[in-house]
Design a protein around this motif. Structure first.
Motif, short mmCIF file in Angstrom:
data_model
loop_
_atom_site.label_atom_id
_atom_site.label_comp_id
_atom_site.label_asym_id
_atom_site.label_seq_id
_atom_site.Cartn_x
_atom_site.Cartn_y
_atom_site.Cartn_z
N SER A 177 -25.64 -36.48 -34.76
CA SER A 177 -25.91 -35.49 -33.86
C SER A 177 -26.62 -34.38 -34.55
CB SER A 177 -24.69 -34.93 -33.12
OG SER A 177 -23.92 -34.33 -34.20
N THR A 197 -25.65 -30.88 -25.78
CA THR A 197 -26.66 -31.45 -25.44
C THR A 197 -27.43 -30.26 -24.37
OG1 THR A 197 -26.07 -33.74 -25.35
CG2 THR A 197 -28.12 -32.83 -24.00
N GLU A 233 -28.07 -27.00 -26.88
CA GLU A 233 -29.31 -27.13 -27.68
C GLU A 233 -30.48 -26.96 -26.80
OE1 GLU A 233 -31.42 -30.72 -30.41
OE2 GLU A 233 -29.09 -30.81 -30.11
N ARG A 234 -30.77 -27.07 -25.77
CA ARG A 234 -31.95 -26.81 -24.88
C ARG A 234 -32.02 -25.33 -24.54
NH1 ARG A 234 -30.68 -32.10 -24.66
NH2 ARG A 234 -32.27 -33.54 -24.10
N TYR A 271 -32.48 -34.04 -14.61
CA TYR A 271 -31.49 -34.81 -15.68
C TYR A 271 -30.82 -35.81 -15.16
CZ TYR A 271 -32.42 -30.58 -18.82
OH TYR A 271 -33.12 -29.36 -19.26
N PHE A 308 -28.80 -37.66 -17.67
CA PHE A 308 -27.78 -37.12 -18.41
C PHE A 308 -26.66 -36.73 -17.28
CE2 PHE A 308 -26.04 -32.60 -19.34
CZ PHE A 308 -25.28 -33.13 -20.28
N LEU A 367 -32.30 -36.87 -21.80
CA LEU A 367 -31.86 -37.09 -23.13
C LEU A 367 -32.89 -38.09 -23.73
CD1 LEU A 367 -28.29 -38.82 -22.07
CD2 LEU A 367 -28.79 -36.45 -22.92
N GLU A 381 -29.79 -39.06 -28.56
CA GLU A 381 -28.81 -38.85 -27.53
C GLU A 381 -28.45 -40.10 -26.63
OE1 GLU A 381 -29.84 -34.01 -27.18
OE2 GLU A 381 -30.78 -35.55 -25.68
#
Length: 512
Positions: free
Chosen positions: A121, A367, A370-371, A387, A390, A465, A469
């Motif tokens: 990761s 996830t 991080e965005r 998404y 996701f 993703l 990921e």
């Protein structure tokens, strides 16, 4: 044909496997992360990218070796296998031993696979990547040694060593200013609990002359000694589980820790407490378990209900999963204290399942973070339109979090409640409310993130993703359904050892 026989001699089939590797496989498992630490530390010229690649393949190799350990393990005989003696302190009488049984085997696998996931990761943008890798590898080594040592002294030493890397992961790489407070809370709660274990070691060593686990199993302690030793051991392990009301440090640590710190806290460090209860407290001090078991079970039931109700009112994604983790680990404690074969097997299985589910959920939160660098529910809504992949992944693990059938959590909790029901209807009834309350905060959280009106005032960029990921979540989903559908592969492996523990604890009876 000659190549086939040469290859067969190298990798081994049955009795043809090289005797040295077969007898020293646990040494190899412990040596891989230790060698990786020294290699990275003494090769600064290679650069962070090469260190990252080396660490990734090192942890992958560790996992493959532990898979081979599972292949070579004889689950029908029970007991410890591949044992070794290690003279840590020459002045002490005897030496420390380590080995593996059907219970610790899967925690070795869990440690190695999630250390691989954690390093996977990371990326080149990670702050001070080399130092992160060193802390992760040191944590891997300490946790592996904790699960392998058949000596309370060895377990205690590495049990405490796990605090060092997780402390710095939260303190240095934490996400907010409160990370200093969170790292202090981890240290204070863990060290205060461990003081009791340290004095227990001195007491056992002065009274019996040994801290060897198998020798202690053959000794009979007085009822007063058992009560005293069980209680003080329990305080040490309860702070690690964590048991209500010693859980305060965990939500704070999860919120402030980086993603991989939260993952490793949930997957590995919480398991050391329940593992210690199963390995040491149950078989060594059965009268202490009988005396204090009702009190501990009451606290566990209170913790289950309290954490579920607290999770409902949270808006931080990490806090919701953190309180959920506390609730699930308290259910595990109920299974351990149920005194039934079903309850204990369910507790062990649920410990493994919780590692997979909670680890995946923290990766999912990472996830999002991080965005957008936010985790508050008030910033999200309707993002399933952007998404789709996701949203499916998050739904799968959300269902697993509420023990949906075919997932690993369903198997673990079903066995726990089956065993607990044989002992107490009311404890089962109140603990089972977690399935309803868990569904409330889990589905409510999922609905607020992925459905409703799109809040594009806050979220201005959308990216589903990426390849790494997707690969990570595919592997986690595979593990989830492997354990949920083919649970017998795991249960059959630790059946004999779990029943043996119950026999020592004078709770169950061995079935031939």
């Amino acid at each position: 044909m000659q190549f086939y026989f040469l290859f067969n001699d190298i990798i081994g089939k049955g009795d043809t496997f090289p005797l040295f590797f077969n007898d020293n496989i646990l040494i190899l498992i412990l040596a891989i992360p230790l060698f990786s630490i020294f290699f990275i530390f003494f090769t600064p010229g290679l650069g962070d990218k090469n260190h990252y690649i080396f660490s990734l393949y090192s942890t992958l190799f560790s996992f493959l070796v532990s898979l081979f350990l599972w292949y070579k393990f004889d689950s029908t005989s029970g007991g410890f296998q591949f044992t070794h003696v290690f003279q840590l302190i020459p002045s002490l009488p005897g030496a420390l031993r380590f080995g593996v049984d059907g219970i610790s085997l899967f925690f070795i696998l869990l440690t190695n696979i999630f250390m691989y996931f954690s390093i996977l990761s990371l990326n080149a943008k990670t702050l001070r990547l080399k130092e992160v890798l060193l802390h992760l590898l040191f944590l891997q080594w300490a946790v592996l040694a904790s699960f392998l040592f058949l000596d309370i002294l060895g377990f205690f030493l590495f049990f405490e060593m796990t605090l060092i890397p997780i402390y710095f992961l939260v303190l240095v790489w934490g996400s907010r200013e409160r990370r200093i407070r969170a790292s202090y809370l981890i240290s204070i709660y863990t060290l205060l609990g461990s003081i009791f274990m340290f004095f227990n070691l001195l007491y056992l060593l002065s009274k019996t002359g040994t801290t060897d686990y198998e020798i202690l199993l053959g000794l009979i302690f007085t009822e007063e000694d058992q009560k005293f030793l069980w209680l003080t051991f329990f305080i040490s392990f309860a702070a690690k589980i964590p048991l209500f009301p010693l859980h305060i440090w965990l939500p704070e640590a999860h919120v402030e820790a980086p993603t991989l710190g939260s993952v490793l806290l949930a997957v590995l460090l919480l398991k050391l407490g329940t593992y210690g209860l199963i390995r040491f407290s149950l078989p060594l001090f059965p009268k202490g378990t009988l005396f204090f078991g009702p009190l501990a079970s009451t606290l566990a039931v209170m913790g289950v209900i309290y954490t579920c109700l607290t999770a409902i009112r949270q808006i931080d994604l990490k806090k919701i999963i953190a309180y959920s983790s506390v609730g699930h680990m308290n259910i595990v404690l109920l299974g351990i204290l149920s005194g039934t074969s079903e309850g204990l097997q369910g507790a062990i299985f649920q410990m493994l399942s919780h590692g997979v589910v909670a680890g995946a959920l923290f990766f999912a939160v990472g996830t999002i973070y991080e965005r957008y660098s936010v985790r508050s529910l008030k910033y999200f809504g309707g993002i399933t339109y952007f998404y789709p992949i996701f949203s499916i992944v998050f739904l799968i693990f959300s269902m697993a979090n509420i023990s949906f059938p075919l997932t690993s959590s369903f198997v673990g909790e079903f066995l726990i409640f089956m065993g607990l029901f044989q002992q107490s209807f009311w404890a089962t009834f109140f603990a089972a409310t977690s399935m309803v309350l868990g569904a409330v905060y889990t589905l409510w959280t999922y609905n607020r993130i992925f459905f409703g009106n799109l809040r594009n005032l806050f979220l201005i960029s959308y990216k589903d993703l990426d390849r790494k990921e997707t690969y990570l979540f595919i592997l986690l989903t595979f593990l989830l359904f492997l354990m949920g559908i083919f649970s017998y592969l795991f249960l059959d492996t630790f059946l004999v050892d779990s029943v043996n523990i119950l026999e020592h604890a004078k709770y169950g009876r061995i079935s031939n």
